[in-house]
Every structure is written in C-alpha cells, then in structure tokens.
Write an enzyme that holds these catalytic residues in place. Structure first.
Site, PDB file in Angstrom:
ATOM      1  N   GLY A  10       0.808  -1.214   0.000  1.00 59.95           N
ATOM      2  CA  GLY A  10       0.000   0.000   0.000  1.00 59.95           C
ATOM      3  C   GLY A  10       0.837   1.257   0.000  1.00 59.95           C
ATOM      4  O   GLY A  10       1.763   1.390   0.799  1.00 59.95           O
ATOM      5  N   GLY A  12      -0.385   4.450   0.476  1.00 60.41           N
ATOM      6  CA  GLY A  12      -1.142   5.559   1.036  1.00 60.41           C
ATOM      7  C   GLY A  12      -0.326   6.280   2.099  1.00 60.41           C
ATOM      8  O   GLY A  12       0.898   6.162   2.162  1.00 60.41           O
ATOM      9  N   PHE A  13      -1.010   7.026   2.950  1.00 61.87           N
ATOM     10  CA  PHE A  13      -0.308   7.767   4.006  1.00 61.87           C
ATOM     11  C   PHE A  13       0.494   6.835   4.903  1.00 61.87           C
ATOM     12  O   PHE A  13       1.634   7.115   5.254  1.00 61.87           O
ATOM     13  CB  PHE A  13      -1.313   8.553   4.855  1.00 61.87           C
ATOM     14  CG  PHE A  13      -1.969   9.684   4.130  1.00 61.87           C
ATOM     15  CD1 PHE A  13      -1.285  10.855   3.863  1.00 61.87           C
ATOM     16  CD2 PHE A  13      -3.287   9.580   3.723  1.00 61.87           C
ATOM     17  CE1 PHE A  13      -1.896  11.903   3.188  1.00 61.87           C
ATOM     18  CE2 PHE A  13      -3.908  10.621   3.049  1.00 61.87           C
ATOM     19  CZ  PHE A  13      -3.215  11.782   2.780  1.00 61.87           C
ATOM     20  N   VAL A  80      -1.486  -6.642  -4.241  1.00 63.94           N
ATOM     21  CA  VAL A  80      -1.433  -7.917  -3.526  1.00 63.94           C
ATOM     22  C   VAL A  80      -2.843  -8.492  -3.488  1.00 63.94           C
ATOM     23  O   VAL A  80      -3.774  -7.846  -2.999  1.00 63.94           O
ATOM     24  CB  VAL A  80      -0.879  -7.728  -2.102  1.00 63.94           C
ATOM     25  CG1 VAL A  80      -0.937  -9.040  -1.327  1.00 63.94           C
ATOM     26  CG2 VAL A  80       0.552  -7.220  -2.160  1.00 63.94           C
ATOM     27  N   GLU A 176     -17.912  17.536   1.895  1.00 64.07           N
ATOM     28  CA  GLU A 176     -17.011  18.321   1.038  1.00 64.07           C
ATOM     29  C   GLU A 176     -17.328  18.117  -0.431  1.00 64.07           C
ATOM     30  O   GLU A 176     -17.256  19.058  -1.227  1.00 64.07           O
ATOM     31  CB  GLU A 176     -15.562  17.947   1.337  1.00 64.07           C
ATOM     32  CG  GLU A 176     -15.072  18.440   2.687  1.00 64.07           C
ATOM     33  CD  GLU A 176     -13.582  18.186   2.891  1.00 64.07           C
ATOM     34  OE1 GLU A 176     -12.951  18.984   3.609  1.00 64.07           O
ATOM     35  OE2 GLU A 176     -13.057  17.194   2.337  1.00 64.07           O
ATOM     36  N   ASP A 304      -6.142   2.379   7.681  1.00 68.54           N
ATOM     37  CA  ASP A 304      -7.565   2.058   7.589  1.00 68.54           C
ATOM     38  C   ASP A 304      -7.840   0.574   7.724  1.00 68.54           C
ATOM     39  O   ASP A 304      -8.953   0.170   8.067  1.00 68.54           O
ATOM     40  CB  ASP A 304      -8.118   2.523   6.235  1.00 68.54           C
ATOM     41  CG  ASP A 304      -8.150   4.033   6.096  1.00 68.54           C
ATOM     42  OD1 ASP A 304      -7.652   4.718   7.013  1.00 68.54           O
ATOM     43  OD2 ASP A 304      -8.664   4.528   5.081  1.00 68.54           O
TER      44      ASP A 304
END
Length: 460
Positions: A10, A12-13, A80, A176, A304
C-alpha cells in the site's frame, strides 16, 4: 549475512510514511525494502473533492513515488491479491495481469480501504464513488456532461432529472463533495444561457441524525447552515432504498428523478484483510498497540485496514479512526518498531492525541476544530487549506497545489470535460476492484514451492 526482506503493501499515508522512515533509519545492508502498489504515486485523498470540482488538477494530489532518485526502495507496480502467512509469501497481480510471488521476512499491511456499500437494489450498477483519483476525474466529467445534456434537451422532465444531484454520506467526504461540486454547477450554469439556475438541485443524504458528528453540535450546525444557505437540501436519518438509471428512491418514500448518485457513505477495510483468516473488528485487522498482528509471525498492520488501539482516548475497545492524521503517524511508529525488532531493541505502543479536524467547503467557507478551537467561515477554510498544504509530502506538490488555488481564485474554471469514460457508466465496480482477491486455495497454488523453505532470508 542475508538481509531481511521487508514488504510494505500500500502506498497511502501509512505505507509511504513507513517506507520513508525505514529508508532514513536503516542502512542499506540491514534490509531489502519493497513497496507493493498498483499505482506509483501516493494519493492525497482529502483533496479529491477539489479535484472533482476542478479547483486542483489530478497531478497536484498524486505525489510520485519515483520522482526522487535517492530513495532505494524497490517499487513493484501491482496489487497484492493473496497472502500465505505460513510460507511468508505475497501473491501479486501485476498491472499486466500476471501473477508473481514476493517472499518476505516482515510484512507491513497498509492496503487502505474501499468504499463501504450495502445490498441496496441498483447501487452497484448506478452509484459513483469518490475514493480514487480516477473517480474524482470521472465525476467532474459526469457532472459537466449533465449540464451539457440538459442544455441539449427539450424535455423538461429529462432536463430537471439531469440537473438533480444526490450525494449519500454526511461525513467529511460526502459533505465536502456536495459543497465543492455545488459551487462547480452554480458557477458553470452561468455559461449555459438556456438553463434555469433554479433547476439545479443538490441533495445530501445520510442515515445519521447529525451532520459530521465528530465536529460537535456547534460546528455541525454551522456546516448545515452553510450548505442550506447555498441551496443544498440536507436530509438526515434517511438513506437510499433503491436506485436505477432514472431516479433515486429514499427510505422515507421520496423519489428523486436523477441521473447522478455519488456514494460516500463510509469506508471498509481492503478486502485483502478478509483473506487472511485472522481476527477482525468491524472488518479491520486486530493488532496490538505496537501494531503487530497476534499469531502471524512478522506481520504488521496499520492505517484504515487495522484496528489500532487508541491509547490516547483510553477506554476498553477504543480504536483509532481511519484518518490521514493517524495513518501518517502510524507509518512512522511501525517503522520504528520494525527497526527495533531487527536490532533486538524494545518496541513501543502507538499513541497520538488528535490534533483536530478540518473541513474545506469550497469558496470562502469551512468548519475546523484545530486543537479544540472551533472555527467556521473564512478562518476555518484558511486553517483547512493551510493544514492540507503543510501535510503534502513534497515541495513540488505544495507548489502545484498553491498555484492551482491561486489560479482558480483569479481566473476561475473553464468547465471543460475530457470525455473520460464517456462510453461507460463509471460506477463503483469500474474503479474499485473489490473482486480481484484470491481464495486461500488459489493462493496456495502460487506459493506451494515456498512451503518448507520459510526463513531462508533474502539476497545478500
């Protein structure tokens, strides 16, 4: 001596934060680091609504993983789709569709999340999401296309349906998205003299009794006031009963003729987590406070996809929310614990006090709660944009985002659509490959040669 193989799943952050920390703290001789991701960029997810609204270009929020030559991490472009924890091997589907195997000594799972959906008639076939860069670009095209199609139609009913937009989800993403896209249509309709601006209707729907309850009653009410003054109809305690290509039916019986349903009703951990057979909490992998997975040797999980205990809140069963703020810090904490494990040092539990929440509602509007201070209007929007700008990882990204903001403020938008996926529905199933994962039996077909050879180490 062989070097331990560290696989990070991953980009991401959480995943990128972990890799960057590992690169800084580990000498090249100490470990081989591999990052597995379908895309060679880190997506700055909180700014996706501004991409959909045309305030930011897609490249502004896609931070390249290959831009710097000094990073030594090997990047594998693929996803994956299965893990054999007994053999310590990941099965990867490359972007060419081939299956390859990647053995590991330490596995860091940060695959992120997907849009949470429910068994609602028509949802999979007609809802659009706001979870990926492609979805944000597609939604912008789709919304502008509805204006074009409404302008070209002489049928009053069709015109009204094309100019009605429904957003489901009263959290940050949904609020948003509705706020930013409503500004897009409000400004764009000025270029369509045949269209009546009063025909454009935006609906924000959520099953929860309050809008963004994490902000508290005062700021939630302020956000509600901003949206309703713009003409956005907010329906709380209501959800979608069914949807087709002509209308959205709500659980309170209302039928809204519409060609656009944007679904942002929460997130669920990546389906990869469900293939492990390990204990989960609300779909997220159970981990210790140090973020290692009990019972799985050499496996760590965060972001997450993991139910990381929230020690700052205290209380039994408290877990960290799936926010970018926690993911970034968890990435660094996992890297530190992994380094400590390799060096046979003491690991430490993850703890972090929430710094607050920011919500950019577009234009000069926002609601924010930095360090517990409640703000709304222009000051809140300035704080929200300042936070996002500072959180961008590279100076190039910061320059692009700031330039986009200034250009949009001065010159506005040209409301051009690219024709992206014009011939396809562009629904959730077109962008989020939730059915791509292998069964345990299929995984073992790919990893059979590794069984019995666990612990052989990496390249020297």
């Amino acid at each position: 001596m062989t070097r331990p193989r560290i696989l990070v799943v991953g980009a991401g952050f959480a995943g990128v934060g972990c890799v960057r920390r590992l690169e800084r703290r580990l000498a090249e001789r100490e470990a081989l680091i591999t990052l597995l991701s379908p895309f060679s960029y880190q997506l700055y997810l909180p700014l996706l609504p501004q991409v959909a609204a045309g305030v930011l270009t897609p490249q502004s929020v896609a931070l390249s993983l290959r831009r710097s030559q000094r990073h030594r991490t090997r990047i594998v472009p693929g996803g994956v789709v299965g893990i054999d924890t007994a053999a310590k091997v990941c099965v990867v589907r490359t972007i060419s569709g081939e299956f390859v195997t990647e053995p590991y000594d330490h596995l860091v799972l940060a695959p992120g999340s997907v849009t949470r959906t429910f068994d609602i008639p028509g949802l999979a076939d007609h809802a659009r999401g706001m979870k990926t860069l492609a979805e944000a670009v597609y939604i912008r095209d789709h919304v502008i296309a509805q204006l074009d199609l409404a302008d070209a139609s002489d049928d009053d009913a069709e015109r009204a349906a094309r100019l009605r937009f429904v957003v489901v989800g009263g959290g940050y993403a949904g609020t948003e998205t509705a706020a930013c896209l409503q500004l897009l249509t409000r400004n764009a309709v000025k270029r369509y003299p045949r269209l009546d601006p009063d025909l454009i209707k935006w609906h924000l729907v959520d099953i929860a009794p309050k809008l963004m309850p994490e902000l508290g009653d005062k700021l939630g009410a302020a956000a509600m006031d901003i949206l309703t003054k713009r003409g956005i109809e907010v329906s709380l305690g209501v959800s979608v009963a069914s949807v087709d290509d002509e209308a959205v039916t709500l659980t309170d019986g209302r039928v809204l003729p519409s060609r656009t349903l944007i679904w942002t009703a929460g997130v669920a951990a990546s389906p990869l987590i469900g293939t492990l057979g390990a204990e989960t909490v609300r779909g997220r992998l159970v981990v210790s406070a140090e973020m290692d997975v009990p019972g799985l040797d050499g496996v760590w999980a965060l972001g997450d996809a993991a139910a990381v205990p929230d020690l700052a809140k205290g209380g039994e069963g408290a877990i960290c929310p799936p926010t970018a703020q926690h993911a970034m810090r968890q990435g660094k904490a996992v890297a530190d614990n992994l380094v400590a494990t390799l060096r046979r040092e003491q690991t430490h539990p993850y703890t972090h006090k929430d710094l607050g929440l920011v919500v950019d509602l577009g234009g000069m509007d926002g609601v924010s709660k930095p360090l517990g201070v409640e703000l709304h209007g222009a000051p809140a929007q300035a704080v929200a944009r300042g936070y996002h700008w500072a959180a961008l990882r590279t100076n190039v990204a910061k320059t692009r985002v700031m330039t986009n903001w200034l250009l949009n403020a001065v010159a506005g938008d040209d409301y051009v659509r690219t024709g992206f996926l014009a011939s396809k529905a562009g629904t959730l199933r077109d962008f989020e490959y939730t059915d791509a994962y292998l069964t345990p039996e299929q995984v073992r077909l790919h990893t059979g040669s590794f069984r019995g050879a666990v612990g052989t180490g990496g390249d020297d």
